[in-house]
Design a protein around this motif. Structure first.
Motif, PDB file in Angstrom:
ATOM      1  N   ASP A  20       0.938  -1.061   0.002  1.00  0.00           N
ATOM      2  CA  ASP A  20       0.007   0.013   0.131  1.00  0.00           C
ATOM      3  C   ASP A  20       0.768   1.162   0.068  1.00  0.00           C
ATOM      4  OD1 ASP A  20       0.963  -0.277   2.706  1.00  0.00           O
ATOM      5  OD2 ASP A  20      -0.967   0.117   3.452  1.00  0.00           O
ATOM      6  N   LYS A  21       2.205   1.179  -0.085  1.00  0.00           N
ATOM      7  CA  LYS A  21       3.071   2.183  -0.133  1.00  0.00           C
ATOM      8  C   LYS A  21       3.155   2.783  -1.412  1.00  0.00           C
ATOM      9  CE  LYS A  21       5.267   0.928   4.237  1.00  0.00           C
ATOM     10  NZ  LYS A  21       6.374  -0.144   4.612  1.00  0.00           N
ATOM     11  N   PRO A  22       2.977   4.036  -2.023  1.00  0.00           N
ATOM     12  CA  PRO A  22       3.037   4.322  -3.322  1.00  0.00           C
ATOM     13  C   PRO A  22       4.397   4.338  -3.764  1.00  0.00           C
ATOM     14  CG  PRO A  22       1.748   5.999  -2.036  1.00  0.00           C
ATOM     15  CD  PRO A  22       2.402   5.036  -0.914  1.00  0.00           C
ATOM     16  N   ASP A  23       5.490   4.226  -3.236  1.00  0.00           N
ATOM     17  CA  ASP A  23       6.850   4.185  -3.801  1.00  0.00           C
ATOM     18  C   ASP A  23       7.256   2.897  -3.943  1.00  0.00           C
ATOM     19  OD1 ASP A  23       6.827   3.678  -1.134  1.00  0.00           O
ATOM     20  OD2 ASP A  23       8.968   4.258  -0.768  1.00  0.00           O
ATOM     21  N   ARG A  24       6.403   1.856  -3.772  1.00  0.00           N
ATOM     22  CA  ARG A  24       6.748   0.615  -4.022  1.00  0.00           C
ATOM     23  C   ARG A  24       6.402  -0.025  -5.374  1.00  0.00           C
ATOM     24  NH1 ARG A  24       9.674  -1.931   0.356  1.00  0.00           N
ATOM     25  NH2 ARG A  24       9.731  -3.600  -1.257  1.00  0.00           N
ATOM     26  N   PRO A  25       7.148  -0.653  -6.135  1.00  0.00           N
ATOM     27  CA  PRO A  25       6.893  -1.067  -7.432  1.00  0.00           C
ATOM     28  C   PRO A  25       5.569  -1.918  -7.587  1.00  0.00           C
ATOM     29  CG  PRO A  25       9.278  -1.663  -7.147  1.00  0.00           C
ATOM     30  CD  PRO A  25       8.538  -1.083  -5.746  1.00  0.00           C
ATOM     31  N   SER A  26       5.432  -2.606  -6.664  1.00  0.00           N
ATOM     32  CA  SER A  26       4.098  -3.637  -6.580  1.00  0.00           C
ATOM     33  C   SER A  26       2.883  -2.504  -6.536  1.00  0.00           C
ATOM     34  CB  SER A  26       4.062  -4.538  -5.402  1.00  0.00           C
ATOM     35  OG  SER A  26       3.881  -3.689  -4.154  1.00  0.00           O
ATOM     36  N   HIS A  27       2.847  -1.560  -5.792  1.00  0.00           N
ATOM     37  CA  HIS A  27       1.826  -0.604  -5.714  1.00  0.00           C
ATOM     38  C   HIS A  27       1.682   0.106  -7.111  1.00  0.00           C
ATOM     39  CE1 HIS A  27      -0.231   3.281  -4.822  1.00  0.00           C
ATOM     40  NE2 HIS A  27      -0.701   2.845  -3.491  1.00  0.00           N
ATOM     41  N   GLU A  28       2.681   0.360  -7.910  1.00  0.00           N
ATOM     42  CA  GLU A  28       2.353   0.963  -8.934  1.00  0.00           C
ATOM     43  C   GLU A  28       2.029  -0.014 -10.038  1.00  0.00           C
ATOM     44  OE1 GLU A  28       5.274   3.326 -12.740  1.00  0.00           O
ATOM     45  OE2 GLU A  28       6.085   2.321 -10.909  1.00  0.00           O
ATOM     46  N   GLY A  30      -0.060  -2.571  -9.356  1.00  0.00           N
ATOM     47  CA  GLY A  30      -1.301  -2.964  -9.017  1.00  0.00           C
ATOM     48  C   GLY A  30      -2.124  -1.881  -9.556  1.00  0.00           C
ATOM     49  N   LEU A  31      -1.768  -0.751  -9.582  1.00  0.00           N
ATOM     50  CA  LEU A  31      -2.894   0.480  -9.902  1.00  0.00           C
ATOM     51  C   LEU A  31      -2.794   0.353 -11.357  1.00  0.00           C
ATOM     52  CD1 LEU A  31      -2.101   3.497  -7.639  1.00  0.00           C
ATOM     53  CD2 LEU A  31      -4.092   2.272  -7.722  1.00  0.00           C
ATOM     54  N   TYR A  32      -1.649  -0.015 -11.892  1.00  0.00           N
ATOM     55  CA  TYR A  32      -1.666   0.037 -13.632  1.00  0.00           C
ATOM     56  C   TYR A  32      -2.683  -1.221 -14.012  1.00  0.00           C
ATOM     57  CZ  TYR A  32      -0.340  -0.624 -18.148  1.00  0.00           C
ATOM     58  OH  TYR A  32      -0.190  -0.949 -19.700  1.00  0.00           O
ATOM     59  N   LEU A  33      -2.729  -2.145 -13.249  1.00  0.00           N
ATOM     60  CA  LEU A  33      -3.487  -3.287 -13.720  1.00  0.00           C
ATOM     61  C   LEU A  33      -4.996  -2.829 -13.481  1.00  0.00           C
ATOM     62  CD1 LEU A  33      -1.462  -6.238 -12.485  1.00  0.00           C
ATOM     63  CD2 LEU A  33      -1.410  -5.734 -14.653  1.00  0.00           C
ATOM     64  N   ILE A  34      -5.212  -2.494 -12.391  1.00  0.00           N
ATOM     65  CA  ILE A  34      -6.724  -2.034 -12.154  1.00  0.00           C
ATOM     66  C   ILE A  34      -7.191  -1.078 -13.303  1.00  0.00           C
ATOM     67  CG2 ILE A  34      -8.319  -0.783 -10.635  1.00  0.00           C
ATOM     68  CD1 ILE A  34      -6.479  -1.889  -8.242  1.00  0.00           C
ATOM     69  N   ASP A  35      -6.237   0.105 -13.545  1.00  0.00           N
ATOM     70  CA  ASP A  35      -6.697   1.003 -14.535  1.00  0.00           C
ATOM     71  C   ASP A  35      -6.734   0.552 -15.958  1.00  0.00           C
ATOM     72  OD1 ASP A  35      -6.599   2.894 -12.530  1.00  0.00           O
ATOM     73  OD2 ASP A  35      -4.566   3.675 -12.929  1.00  0.00           O
ATOM     74  N   HIS A  36      -6.382  -0.641 -16.223  1.00  0.00           N
ATOM     75  CA  HIS A  36      -6.400  -1.475 -17.508  1.00  0.00           C
ATOM     76  C   HIS A  36      -7.357  -2.672 -17.506  1.00  0.00           C
ATOM     77  CE1 HIS A  36      -2.780   1.322 -17.918  1.00  0.00           C
ATOM     78  NE2 HIS A  36      -3.337   1.535 -19.315  1.00  0.00           N
ATOM     79  N   GLY A  37      -8.230  -2.710 -16.512  1.00  0.00           N
ATOM     80  CA  GLY A  37      -9.349  -3.526 -16.643  1.00  0.00           C
ATOM     81  C   GLY A  37      -8.904  -4.821 -16.023  1.00  0.00           C
ATOM     82  N   PHE A  38      -7.909  -4.997 -15.359  1.00  0.00           N
ATOM     83  CA  PHE A  38      -7.859  -6.140 -14.506  1.00  0.00           C
ATOM     84  C   PHE A  38      -8.435  -6.062 -13.137  1.00  0.00           C
ATOM     85  CE2 PHE A  38      -4.288  -5.994 -17.650  1.00  0.00           C
ATOM     86  CZ  PHE A  38      -4.097  -7.449 -17.941  1.00  0.00           C
ATOM     87  N   ASN A  44      -1.340  -9.686   1.195  1.00  0.00           N
ATOM     88  CA  ASN A  44      -0.261  -9.393   1.937  1.00  0.00           C
ATOM     89  C   ASN A  44      -0.842  -9.293   3.394  1.00  0.00           C
ATOM     90  OD1 ASN A  44       1.663  -7.717   3.492  1.00  0.00           O
ATOM     91  ND2 ASN A  44       2.029  -6.270   1.605  1.00  0.00           N
ATOM     92  N   PRO A  45      -0.184  -9.991   4.168  1.00  0.00           N
ATOM     93  CA  PRO A  45      -0.904  -9.920   5.550  1.00  0.00           C
ATOM     94  C   PRO A  45      -0.520  -8.613   6.308  1.00  0.00           C
ATOM     95  CG  PRO A  45       1.260 -11.084   5.455  1.00  0.00           C
ATOM     96  CD  PRO A  45       0.922 -10.749   4.387  1.00  0.00           C
ATOM     97  N   ASN A  46       0.143  -7.754   5.692  1.00  0.00           N
ATOM     98  CA  ASN A  46       0.561  -6.409   6.397  1.00  0.00           C
ATOM     99  C   ASN A  46      -0.376  -5.364   6.009  1.00  0.00           C
ATOM    100  OD1 ASN A  46       2.748  -7.494   8.073  1.00  0.00           O
ATOM    101  ND2 ASN A  46       3.930  -7.446   6.150  1.00  0.00           N
ATOM    102  N   ILE A  47      -1.298  -5.581   5.220  1.00  0.00           N
ATOM    103  CA  ILE A  47      -2.292  -4.351   4.770  1.00  0.00           C
ATOM    104  C   ILE A  47      -3.694  -5.061   4.864  1.00  0.00           C
ATOM    105  CG2 ILE A  47      -0.621  -3.308   3.354  1.00  0.00           C
ATOM    106  CD1 ILE A  47      -2.058  -4.341   0.868  1.00  0.00           C
ATOM    107  N   SER A  48      -4.659  -4.111   5.098  1.00  0.00           N
ATOM    108  CA  SER A  48      -5.887  -4.332   5.335  1.00  0.00           C
ATOM    109  C   SER A  48      -6.772  -4.263   3.715  1.00  0.00           C
ATOM    110  CB  SER A  48      -6.686  -3.785   6.237  1.00  0.00           C
ATOM    111  OG  SER A  48      -6.730  -2.341   5.845  1.00  0.00           O
ATOM    112  N   ASP A  49      -6.207  -3.507   2.925  1.00  0.00           N
ATOM    113  CA  ASP A  49      -7.092  -3.246   1.697  1.00  0.00           C
ATOM    114  C   ASP A  49      -5.978  -2.498   0.914  1.00  0.00           C
ATOM    115  OD1 ASP A  49      -8.094  -0.498   1.010  1.00  0.00           O
ATOM    116  OD2 ASP A  49      -8.100  -0.841   3.359  1.00  0.00           O
ATOM    117  N   PHE A  50      -6.367  -2.577  -0.665  1.00  0.00           N
ATOM    118  CA  PHE A  50      -5.334  -1.769  -1.558  1.00  0.00           C
ATOM    119  C   PHE A  50      -6.673  -1.241  -2.385  1.00  0.00           C
ATOM    120  CE2 PHE A  50      -3.657  -1.344  -5.635  1.00  0.00           C
ATOM    121  CZ  PHE A  50      -2.471  -0.694  -5.333  1.00  0.00           C
ATOM    122  N   HIS A  51      -6.621  -0.059  -2.267  1.00  0.00           N
ATOM    123  CA  HIS A  51      -7.566   0.797  -2.941  1.00  0.00           C
ATOM    124  C   HIS A  51      -9.019   0.276  -2.962  1.00  0.00           C
ATOM    125  CE1 HIS A  51      -4.513   3.770  -4.525  1.00  0.00           C
ATOM    126  NE2 HIS A  51      -3.891   3.020  -4.088  1.00  0.00           N
TER     127      HIS A  51
END
Length: 132
Positions: A20-28, A30-38, A44-51
């Motif tokens: 969920d940290k914006p500076d991490r590649p996985s965050h970028e 993840g958002l890209y995939l969502i923005d492109h229809g995935f 991740n046991p350390n976060i409750s949600d992602f967007h």
């Protein structure tokens, strides 16, 4: 199945190690995939949600009625064999995608011996951008 077919949405992608940290590649990615229809399922046991999408502590915690097309791995290479073991224990048949810098020949061989397609040391976002 070729890369273009794999990366053509709609697909459901379980992203193991999604941050969920914006500076991490996985965050970028993840958002890209969502923005492109995935559909992105965070694992991740350390976060409750992602967007707004509930995050699961492990692959085994994803409800059994959710079909996973791709398991995208953002974890240390030494963690990948255990992730492959989890996928196999769940009797899933997703494509295994290990992000750039994630390399485990042992895990790749195990997955392929069990009928899984594996892409290793490659970024889904970069591959998608090249193709589309």
């Amino acid at each position: 199945m070729d890369i273009k077919e794999i990366l053509t949405p709609p697909k459901v992608v379980a992203v193991v190690g999604l941050s969920d940290k914006p500076d991490r590649p996985s965050h970028e990615v993840g958002l890209y995939l969502i923005d492109h229809g995935f559909t992105v399922i965070p694992v991740n046991p350390n976060i409750s949600d992602f967007h707004g999408q509930h995050s699961y502590t492990s692959l085994a915690d994803i409800p059994s009625d959710v079909h996973i097309d791709i398991v995208d791995i953002f974890r240390k290479s030494e963690d990948v064999p255990e992730i492959i073991d989890q996928v196999l224990a769940l009797h899933w048949m997703p494509i295994i995608w290990m992000q750039e810098g994630v390399v485990s020949t042992q895990a790749k061989e195990t997955a392929e011996k069990n009928g899984l397609q594996v892409i290793m040391d490659s970024c889904m976002m970069k591959e998608h951008r090249k193709l589309f």
